[in-house]
Motif scaffolding. Structure first.
Motif, PDB file in Angstrom:
ATOM      1  N   ALA A 269       0.819  -1.212   0.000  1.00  0.00           N
ATOM      2  CA  ALA A 269       0.000   0.000   0.000  1.00  0.00           C
ATOM      3  C   ALA A 269       0.851   1.261   0.000  1.00  0.00           C
ATOM      4  O   ALA A 269       0.426   2.303  -0.500  1.00  0.00           O
ATOM      5  N   GLU A 270       2.064   1.182   0.572  1.00  0.00           N
ATOM      6  CA  GLU A 270       2.924   2.371   0.635  1.00  0.00           C
ATOM      7  C   GLU A 270       3.363   2.819  -0.749  1.00  0.00           C
ATOM      8  O   GLU A 270       3.545   4.018  -0.975  1.00  0.00           O
ATOM      9  N   ILE A 271       3.530   1.883  -1.671  1.00  0.00           N
ATOM     10  CA  ILE A 271       3.877   2.255  -3.049  1.00  0.00           C
ATOM     11  C   ILE A 271       2.621   2.596  -3.843  1.00  0.00           C
ATOM     12  O   ILE A 271       2.556   3.632  -4.519  1.00  0.00           O
ATOM     13  N   ILE A 272       1.608   1.749  -3.778  1.00  0.00           N
ATOM     14  CA  ILE A 272       0.395   1.985  -4.568  1.00  0.00           C
ATOM     15  C   ILE A 272      -0.228   3.327  -4.220  1.00  0.00           C
ATOM     16  O   ILE A 272      -0.712   4.047  -5.102  1.00  0.00           O
ATOM     17  N   GLU A 273      -0.209   3.705  -2.942  1.00  0.00           N
ATOM     18  CA  GLU A 273      -0.893   4.922  -2.496  1.00  0.00           C
ATOM     19  C   GLU A 273       0.053   6.106  -2.302  1.00  0.00           C
ATOM     20  O   GLU A 273      -0.347   7.124  -1.736  1.00  0.00           O
ATOM     21  N   VAL A 274       1.308   5.998  -2.775  1.00  0.00           N
ATOM     22  CA  VAL A 274       2.240   7.104  -2.575  1.00  0.00           C
ATOM     23  C   VAL A 274       1.775   8.335  -3.361  1.00  0.00           C
ATOM     24  O   VAL A 274       1.302   8.231  -4.497  1.00  0.00           O
ATOM     25  N   ARG A 275       1.875   9.482  -2.727  1.00  0.00           N
ATOM     26  CA  ARG A 275       1.478  10.739  -3.363  1.00  0.00           C
ATOM     27  C   ARG A 275       2.709  11.461  -3.870  1.00  0.00           C
ATOM     28  O   ARG A 275       3.805  11.317  -3.317  1.00  0.00           O
ATOM     29  N   TRP A 276       2.532  12.254  -4.897  1.00  0.00           N
ATOM     30  CA  TRP A 276       3.661  13.018  -5.433  1.00  0.00           C
ATOM     31  C   TRP A 276       4.283  13.903  -4.352  1.00  0.00           C
ATOM     32  O   TRP A 276       5.503  14.074  -4.317  1.00  0.00           O
ATOM     33  N   SER A 277       3.450  14.428  -3.473  1.00  0.00           N
ATOM     34  CA  SER A 277       3.966  15.316  -2.425  1.00  0.00           C
ATOM     35  C   SER A 277       4.845  14.579  -1.420  1.00  0.00           C
ATOM     36  O   SER A 277       5.572  15.199  -0.649  1.00  0.00           O
ATOM     37  N   GLU A 278       4.771  13.234  -1.405  1.00  0.00           N
ATOM     38  CA  GLU A 278       5.556  12.444  -0.460  1.00  0.00           C
ATOM     39  C   GLU A 278       6.880  11.980  -1.049  1.00  0.00           C
ATOM     40  O   GLU A 278       7.677  11.334  -0.366  1.00  0.00           O
ATOM     41  N   ILE A 279       7.132  12.307  -2.310  1.00  0.00           N
ATOM     42  CA  ILE A 279       8.375  11.892  -2.967  1.00  0.00           C
ATOM     43  C   ILE A 279       9.337  13.075  -2.968  1.00  0.00           C
ATOM     44  O   ILE A 279       9.151  14.057  -3.689  1.00  0.00           O
ATOM     45  N   ASP A 280      10.367  12.995  -2.139  1.00  0.00           N
ATOM     46  CA  ASP A 280      11.350  14.070  -1.973  1.00  0.00           C
ATOM     47  C   ASP A 280      12.559  13.761  -2.844  1.00  0.00           C
ATOM     48  O   ASP A 280      13.472  13.033  -2.438  1.00  0.00           O
ATOM     49  N   SER A 281      12.567  14.311  -4.071  1.00  0.00           N
ATOM     50  CA  SER A 281      13.665  14.036  -4.993  1.00  0.00           C
ATOM     51  C   SER A 281      14.981  14.621  -4.497  1.00  0.00           C
ATOM     52  O   SER A 281      16.036  13.993  -4.588  1.00  0.00           O
ATOM     53  N   ALA A 282      14.926  15.830  -3.957  1.00  0.00           N
ATOM     54  CA  ALA A 282      16.158  16.474  -3.481  1.00  0.00           C
ATOM     55  C   ALA A 282      16.784  15.691  -2.329  1.00  0.00           C
ATOM     56  O   ALA A 282      18.008  15.565  -2.250  1.00  0.00           O
ATOM     57  N   GLY A 283      15.958  15.155  -1.447  1.00  0.00           N
ATOM     58  CA  GLY A 283      16.469  14.406  -0.306  1.00  0.00           C
ATOM     59  C   GLY A 283      16.574  12.919  -0.566  1.00  0.00           C
ATOM     60  O   GLY A 283      16.979  12.159   0.314  1.00  0.00           O
ATOM     61  N   SER A 284      16.206  12.476  -1.785  1.00  0.00           N
ATOM     62  CA  SER A 284      16.211  11.065  -2.160  1.00  0.00           C
ATOM     63  C   SER A 284      15.492  10.223  -1.108  1.00  0.00           C
ATOM     64  O   SER A 284      16.045   9.276  -0.539  1.00  0.00           O
ATOM     65  N   ALA A 285      14.256  10.600  -0.823  1.00  0.00           N
ATOM     66  CA  ALA A 285      13.512   9.912   0.236  1.00  0.00           C
ATOM     67  C   ALA A 285      12.012   9.949  -0.030  1.00  0.00           C
ATOM     68  O   ALA A 285      11.503  10.844  -0.696  1.00  0.00           O
TER      69      ALA A 285
END
Length: 456
Positions: A269-285
């Protein structure tokens, strides 16, 4: 002291300590206001023994002021007849069956008043699981037993019946082609006894029905330890299976989700329901707002980061809150379970689950020599409760770990033949890495050498 009405109660603001407001028209009728803002109606009276009693009538919002007034009048009428309405209520509560207790618990659960881990209301997925165990196991087996008569022997008998599969069934649901399959077994028995223990604790602590919880001390069967993990040949097979499945446009997105599960160790569920706002590209997290452990920060490796960067460059961000939206952009992707079954049926990995990918990720990290605390941080385990602080203070080390594990798994899925060593025990590799770090760079100005070393 005005007449107690909805507007009067609404205007009664919370203070630092609890206080009471009384009705001017009905003696004994009032409401107390807690510092939290909760407002509860009650009626005060003295019983036949001249003992003062206070009986709660309901929370403001759940019952109206007029409904509470009616209940107060009824209670005072009982007092006038020589009865004790609070004692009668308590006696009635103590006479309830396990089924009635479960129904009361379910109502509280649905209204968010049953707390789970960390003192937070139980998550929607946990509610569904609880309801299934209550309706499929607890109520059919011991629902008719009076709560005050329930014994440890009753709980043990229920547990053994679940272990033996007495509640096993398979039936159609209201969903199209939906089917509910209940198998029972050791794991289901253990977890159902745990849930029953929580319900009985609620009966003891919140309702005052019982003084001793009969589920406490019941010797539960040890849940089967899931040790299934992918070996390197199976990772290569997984890569081939996903590559073949991706040729069918229907399964393209599902194969990408499965690949991310393999490369991150996240729960399904953590991948299927991940939101764009939860993907921190700068912090790689991933900075997940709501997981099994609450808020969670997970470092993500370069293959995962580059996947989302490519998706962003395609302009998919902004079309939905979710990175993997369903047909309705307001909801997350919903076809995953059915697609998973289609992709893996008739393959050598037909027994693999999303949890196997998570366990395999942790096992590969262990094979590569990473410590338990690092692996806990990568997985977002509750045992790694310091994860957020760990990520912020040692974030380069954790990102390196995520890069290493996800890069290794990606290479295996691409078909590579690799050999790995435990870095901490490989003296030659450590010396070579240190030598590269300390070696002067003739092509870099002296003031930049420090930066280059850090980058290395």
């Amino acid at each position: 002291m005005p007449k107690l009405t909805k507007s009067v109660v609404d205007k009664s603001l919370p203070r630092e300590s609890q206080y009471t407001i009384w009705c001017s028209e009905l003696k004994g009728f009032g409401a107390f206001i807690l510092p939290s803002g909760t407002r509860t109606y009650f009626v005060d009276y003295r019983n036949a023994n001249n003992v003062r009693r206070r009986m709660k009538l309901g929370r403001h919002g759940t019952v109206t002021a007029e409904q509470a007034r009616t209940l107060a009048i009824q209670a005072l009428a009982e007092v006038a007849k020589g009865n004790d309405p609070l004692e009668n209520r308590n006696s009635a509560r103590k006479a309830i069956t396990v089924k009635e207790l479960c129904e009361h618990y379910i109502k509280e659960l649905e209204e968010g008043r049953i707390l789970g881990k960390g003192g937070r209301p139980k998550k929607a997925s946990t509610k569904v699981t609880d309801l299934g165990r209550i309706n499929r196991h607890i109520i059919p087996l011991i629902g008719k037993v009076q709560v005050t008569h329930l014994t440890k022997a009753d709980v043990t008998a229920m547990m053994k019946d679940i272990m033996a599969g007495k509640t096993r069934l398979s039936e159609k649901t209201t969903k199209l082609r939906g089917r509910s399959v209940v198998r029972g077994g050791y794991g289901a028995a253990s977890r159902t006894v745990g849930l029953l223990g929580g319900i009985l604790s609620y009966a003891r602590d919140e309702l005052g029905i019982i003084e001793i919880n009969p589920a406490h001390g019941v010797r539960k069967p040890k849940d089967a330890v899931r040790t299934r993990r992918l070996n390197e040949d199976e990772y290569r097979a997984l890569g081939r299976i996903l590559k073949d499945a991706a040729l069918d446009d229907r399964y393209t997105r599902t194969t990408e989700i499965i690949q991310l599960l393999a490369l991150t160790g996240c729960r399904r569920a953590e991948i299927i329901e991940v939101r764009w706002s939860e993907i921190d590209s700068a912090g790689s997290a991933f900075r997940l707002d709501d997981t099994k452990e609450g808020q969670s920060v997970r470092p993500i490796g370069l293959p995962v980061l580059e996947y989302f960067d490519e998706r962003r460059s395609e302009g998919t961000e902004g079309e939905s809150l979710y990175a993997f939206p369903g047909r309705d952009d307001e909801k997350a992707f919903g076809s995953f379970p059915r697609h998973w079954e289609k992709i893996f049926q008739d393959t050598e990995l037909k027994d693999v689950t999303a949890h196997v990918l998570r366990h395999s990720f942790a096992s590969i990290a262990n094979d590569l020599g990473f410590t338990e605390i690092t692996i806990a941080a990568l997985l977002g385990h509750a045992s790694g409760s310091i994860t957020s602080r760990y990520v912020h203070t040692l974030d380069a080390a954790l990102v390196m770990a995520a890069d290493t594990v996800s890069g290794y798994i990606q290479a295996l899925m691409d078909g590579a033949e690799l050999s790995h060593t435990h870095y901490a025990l490989d003296r030659g590799s450590r010396k070579a890495a240190l030598a590269r770090f300390l070696a002067p760079r003739s092509d870099v100005p002296e003031k930049e050498v420090g930066k280059e070393r850090l980058a290395a």
